[in-house]
Write a protein that holds these residues in place. Sequence first.
Motif, PDB file in Angstrom:
ATOM      1  N   LEU A   1     155.584 110.329 136.844  1.00  0.00           N
ATOM      2  CA  LEU A   1     155.414 109.043 137.509  1.00  0.00           C
ATOM      3  C   LEU A   1     154.244 109.109 138.484  1.00  0.00           C
ATOM      4  N   ILE A   2     153.453 108.054 138.523  1.00  0.00           N
ATOM      5  CA  ILE A   2     152.385 108.004 139.502  1.00  0.00           C
ATOM      6  C   ILE A   2     153.000 107.788 140.885  1.00  0.00           C
TER       7      ILE A   2
ATOM      8  N   LEU B   1     160.578 103.686 143.281  1.00  0.00           N
ATOM      9  CA  LEU B   1     161.884 104.200 142.884  1.00  0.00           C
ATOM     10  C   LEU B   1     162.668 104.634 144.121  1.00  0.00           C
ATOM     11  N   HIS B   2     161.992 105.354 145.003  1.00  0.00           N
ATOM     12  CA  HIS B   2     162.623 105.829 146.234  1.00  0.00           C
ATOM     13  C   HIS B   2     163.118 104.661 147.085  1.00  0.00           C
ATOM     14  N   SER B   3     162.298 103.627 147.225  1.00  0.00           N
ATOM     15  CA  SER B   3     162.664 102.464 148.020  1.00  0.00           C
ATOM     16  C   SER B   3     163.852 101.718 147.416  1.00  0.00           C
TER      17      SER B   3
ATOM     18  N   ILE C   1     169.924 106.690 139.430  1.00  0.00           N
ATOM     19  CA  ILE C   1     168.650 107.161 138.873  1.00  0.00           C
ATOM     20  C   ILE C   1     168.723 107.223 137.346  1.00  0.00           C
ATOM     21  N   LYS C   2     169.828 107.754 136.812  1.00  0.00           N
ATOM     22  CA  LYS C   2     169.981 107.831 135.356  1.00  0.00           C
ATOM     23  C   LYS C   2     169.977 106.447 134.719  1.00  0.00           C
ATOM     24  N   ASP C   3     170.594 105.490 135.385  1.00  0.00           N
ATOM     25  CA  ASP C   3     170.720 104.141 134.822  1.00  0.00           C
ATOM     26  C   ASP C   3     169.431 103.333 134.943  1.00  0.00           C
TER      27      ASP C   3
ATOM     28  N   TYR D   1     160.934 102.416 135.663  1.00  0.00           N
ATOM     29  CA  TYR D   1     159.744 102.911 136.360  1.00  0.00           C
ATOM     30  C   TYR D   1     158.807 103.626 135.408  1.00  0.00           C
ATOM     31  N   PHE D   2     159.354 104.275 134.387  1.00  0.00           N
ATOM     32  CA  PHE D   2     158.501 104.899 133.384  1.00  0.00           C
ATOM     33  C   PHE D   2     157.768 103.835 132.568  1.00  0.00           C
TER      34      PHE D   2
END
Length: 289
Positions: A92-93, A100-102, A125-127, A132-133
């Motif tokens: 991820l860039i 993602l973190h936010s 995260i898994k779901d 994001y990818f």
Amino acid sequence: MTCSEEADAQLAEIELLISMFPSEEELQVDEISHAELRAYVEGSAHTPPTSRPQFSIMVKVENPAACITMVCSYPNDYPKELPDITVRCAELIRSQQMQLHSDLNNYLTENCRGEVCVLSAVQWIKDNACVYFTKSAAFSEPKKEHALTQPKTTFSRLWIYSHHIYNKIKRKNILEWAKELNLSGFSMPGKPGIVCVEGLQSVCDEFWARLKVLTWKRIMICHREDVPLDSSWTEERIESLRKFTLFHEAIFYPHGTKGNHMDLGQLYQFLNDKGCADIFQLYFGIKGQ
């Protein structure tokens, strides 16, 4: 919830994670903080732990197949307060990692405050990682643009001082980030902790940006060296600026009651051999010998 109840909840969650992620590749727990927490909960220590429990979990996602590292640190009053969580993924860039973190923290704030929530974070995260990818161009393009293909502006060397570096996860991060960013130099764990990185300014600054947001008692750039570059500089000439060939962790005959103080005489000799003897005085205020 009392301090003891919070500690009970923290230890119970860590023990659950250890049972669910038995492989060291999946879960790495800071041993010192874990032992302090256990001693306090079990009653062999009568004062709360001095270090914050910390661990990292490797979250494997599908479609596309990738790994996301979730680094977690408990505040003293967790789970009353949310844990400090950061996420990293090579595919991820930077902007997508930040998004993602936010979004993860927004989810935890809205749904998990007051409860242990690390497993909820892993499942979220898994779901949701696939979103994001999809947005990230980094996944469909070459994995990493080699540092030396970046614009040649400045060659930098950062000398970083930390009150101490004990945490195994932090030590692993330092080694992995330096390798990822094509930086050379060294790190010296113990008290004090020293990190030196050298390479193009953009990647040195990226390394520092990642490092400084971790939990530290004290960390700072003690000194930096910058050499301006222009189009006439060849790759060979840039490489000749390096004092160090690779990046490694340097251990100098530890001593002290906890084996956490390095032999400063050996450190001085190491720096002197690399042509960096003057740095010793910057760190310790005395001339080495």
